[in-house]
Design an enzyme around this catalytic site. Structure first.
Site, PDB file in Angstrom:
ATOM      1  CG  HIS A 104      12.406  -3.570  11.089  1.00  0.00           C
ATOM      2  ND1 HIS A 104      11.278  -4.029  11.428  1.00  0.00           N
ATOM      3  CD2 HIS A 104      12.317  -3.432   9.924  1.00  0.00           C
ATOM      4  CE1 HIS A 104      10.578  -4.286  10.407  1.00  0.00           C
ATOM      5  NE2 HIS A 104      11.076  -4.000   9.276  1.00  0.00           N
TER       6      HIS A 104
ATOM      7  CG  HIS B  52      13.277  -5.411   4.953  1.00  0.00           C
ATOM      8  ND1 HIS B  52      12.176  -6.147   4.791  1.00  0.00           N
ATOM      9  CD2 HIS B  52      12.734  -4.396   5.792  1.00  0.00           C
ATOM     10  CE1 HIS B  52      10.849  -6.002   5.686  1.00  0.00           C
ATOM     11  NE2 HIS B  52      11.552  -4.829   6.265  1.00  0.00           N
TER      12      HIS B  52
ATOM     13  CD  GLN C 239       7.217  -7.308   1.541  1.00  0.00           C
ATOM     14  OE1 GLN C 239       8.275  -6.764   1.851  1.00  0.00           O
ATOM     15  NE2 GLN C 239       5.996  -6.906   1.915  1.00  0.00           N
TER      16      GLN C 239
ATOM     17  CD  GLU D  90       5.399  -0.746   6.578  1.00  0.00           C
ATOM     18  OE1 GLU D  90       5.504  -2.252   6.489  1.00  0.00           O
ATOM     19  OE2 GLU D  90       6.648   0.102   6.205  1.00  0.00           O
TER      20      GLU D  90
ATOM     21  CG  ASP E  98      11.780  -0.626   7.216  1.00  0.00           C
ATOM     22  OD1 ASP E  98      12.164  -1.841   7.388  1.00  0.00           O
ATOM     23  OD2 ASP E  98      10.758   0.091   6.937  1.00  0.00           O
TER      24      ASP E  98
ATOM     25  CD1 TRP F 200       8.361  -0.482   0.354  1.00  0.00           C
ATOM     26  CD2 TRP F 200      10.377  -1.853   0.317  1.00  0.00           C
ATOM     27  NE1 TRP F 200       7.980  -1.981   0.236  1.00  0.00           N
ATOM     28  CE2 TRP F 200       9.168  -2.707   0.050  1.00  0.00           C
ATOM     29  CE3 TRP F 200      11.588  -2.464   0.142  1.00  0.00           C
ATOM     30  CZ2 TRP F 200       9.184  -4.057  -0.338  1.00  0.00           C
ATOM     31  CZ3 TRP F 200      11.734  -3.800  -0.080  1.00  0.00           C
ATOM     32  CH2 TRP F 200      10.441  -4.575  -0.374  1.00  0.00           C
TER      33      TRP F 200
HETATM   34  N1  17E Z   1       8.589  -4.465   3.149  1.00  0.00           N
HETATM   35  C1  17E Z   1       7.412  -3.975   4.090  1.00  0.00           C
HETATM   36  O1  17E Z   1       6.250  -4.550   3.980  1.00  0.00           O
HETATM   37  N2  17E Z   1       7.657  -2.708   4.552  1.00  0.00           N
HETATM   38  C2  17E Z   1       8.745  -2.038   4.621  1.00  0.00           C
HETATM   39  N3  17E Z   1       8.696  -0.831   5.366  1.00  0.00           N
HETATM   40  C3  17E Z   1       9.788  -2.776   3.925  1.00  0.00           C
HETATM   41  C4  17E Z   1       9.615  -3.752   3.338  1.00  0.00           C
HETATM   42  C5  17E Z   1      11.177  -2.098   3.676  1.00  0.00           C
HETATM   43 FE   FE2 Z   2      10.391  -3.479   7.249  1.00  0.00          FE
END
Ligand code: 17E
Ligand code: FE2
Length: 428
Positions: free
Chosen positions: A59, A61, A154, A215, A311, A317
């Site tokens: 995982h 980005h 996103q 999350e 990540d 982030w």
């Molecule tokens: N976007 C998101 O929604 N959550 C994350 N942990 C990252 C990007 C890195």
């Molecule tokens: Fe992520």
């Protein structure tokens, strides 16, 4: 038999005796206690070091890597400010900008033994600039790394203009998996619909699913259960991954217990991201501050397959990082209290065999005769030592070809009485 490569005196994970490993035409062709009689174009005595299949970053980005500070740094450290900063950076994305950063970061990962990467790609962009760039990258890096791309909304599937159409377009362009972000949609109902849409799209394109799910520290965020129920409804067992699931940290135990059983039954994979989870979560707490990471140890005990991702690497982030999955595993060990001897062995699985199940590459993954000769030689004699030292990946092989090498650092201490000093090995 003349082999191409013969590794001598290799230690395999969870196996007591040392073995020799023979490679021919890019495949493992023999693994035995002693192949000393064999001749090989290249013989490599690894002297009892640990030899493991490649690390897997389940995982990340890649569209956002190496953008930290652009246009500004994340002052609150929250997920929400990260998403805001990314939305400010997105309009300036270009094809070459995305490609160059992704290719650079992939080199970092490969240098440290990660040869499989699953990347989420933000598709909340009418031009799908990042996706078009990463589709090219997926093809261009095939000699060093296998890349999977997830269509990742996103800003939401329902909460972003034309979100559904952009997700569909991303699948048409060639994304490998369908993503989602239910906890970020404006309402609970829209979050449920986000998951349902991901499943319908996955069925239509016959693809696997990997959603960012729950999350948040909000214990009321309960979309992982929706993913599990849809998995059973669609018959998608083994093909679905719930990523992050940090809210599980904060669920009451009675509900968490119910959910663990449901996830095991639906064979939903869970991917935790220790760097981002511990940095982004707990930001609304005073003290005590929650660690945020999902219940890795309890998920494993319940029979759920768990793997790890990096990540972020230097993005809105998580500002730091160098793309090292072994460092991610070490952090997970700390955060999840997996310091028991057997638990330390299990932590290595989170970035190897468990992650191979998440990516569904088990047929070509592992140090077994008849499989591609993809492996790493670590500068450590065991999983325990690998997780203690986070040592150099001395040799990285893919398809029998050495694609990366690292020379380990050497430390020397000089007593007053010594001229040359003595090397420090960091072994008890
Ligand atoms: N976007 C998101 O929604 N959550 C994350 N942990 C990252 C990007 C890195
Ligand atoms: Fe992520």
């Amino acid at each position: 038999m003349q082999y191409d490569v013969l590794l001598r005196h290799a230690r395999l994970h969870r196996r007591a005796d040392l073995v020799d490993i023979a490679i021919k035409d890019g495949m493992f062709v023999a693994i035995a206690a002693d192949l000393a009689q064999a001749t090989a174009t290249r013989a490599l005595d690894v002297e009892g070091r640990l030899v493991v299949p490649p690390f897997i970053d389940a995982h990340v980005h890649l569209d956002a890597v190496l953008t930290v500070g652009q246009p500004r740094y994340n002052a609150t450290g929250t997920l929400l400010e990260g998403i805001q900063i990314w939305s400010e950076r997105k309009p300036s994305l270009t094809h070459t900008d995305v490609k160059q950063r992704a290719l650079e970061e992939i080199r970092w990962e490969v240098a440290q033994g990660t040869l499989y990467i699953r990347s989420h790609v933000d598709v909340c962009d009418p031009n799908l600039t990042a996706l078009r760039a990463l589709l090219e990258v997926r093809q261009e890096v095939r000699d060093i790394c296998e890349l999977q791309l997830v269509a990742f909304p996103q800003d939401g599937i329902l909460s972003f203009p034309n979100g559904r159409e952009l997700m569909r377009k991303a699948m048409e362009l060639g994304c490998d998996l369908v993503g989602g972000i239910p906890h970020y949609e404006w309402t609970r109902d829209m979050g449920v619909e986000d998951v349902h849409y991901a499943f319908a799209l996955a069925k239509e394109f016959q693809r696997d699913i990997d959603c960012h799910c729950d999350e948040t520290d909000d214990p009321q965020s309960r979309f992982t259960e929706v993913m599990a129920a849809d998995t059973l409804e669609y018959g998608w067992q083994g093909r679905v991954t719930a990523s992050h699931c940090t809210a599980m940290h904060s669920y009451d135990n009675a509900y968490a217990f119910k959910l663990l059983r449901l996830l095991a039954r639906a064979q939903v994979n869970v991917v935790a991201n220790p760097f981002d989870n511990v940095v982004l979560q707990g930001r609304f707490d005073t003290y005590p501050k929650r660690r945020g990471i999902t219940r890795v140890k309890e998920l494993l005990a319940a029979g759920v397959n768990v793997a790890l991702g990096h990540d972020s690497i230097m993005d809105p982030w998580f500002p730091l990082g160098r793309g090292d999955m072994l460092a991610a595993a070490q952090l997970a060990l700390f955060l999840c209290h997996m310091s028991g001897y057997e638990e330390i062995q299990d932590v290595l699985d989170l970035i190897t065999t468990n992650a191979a199940k998440v990516l569904r590459v088990q047929d070509r993954y592992g140090i077994e005769v008849g499989k591609p000769a993809d492996f790493l030689v670590l500068d450590a004699p065991s999983a325990f030592e690998a997780l203690r030292l986070v040592p150099a990946r001395l040799h990285v092989f893919k398809g029998g070809r050495e694609i990366a090498t690292t020379t380990p650092a050497r430390s020397v201490v000089r007593r007053a009485s010594e001229q040359d000093g003595q090397t420090v090995h960091f072994h008890p």
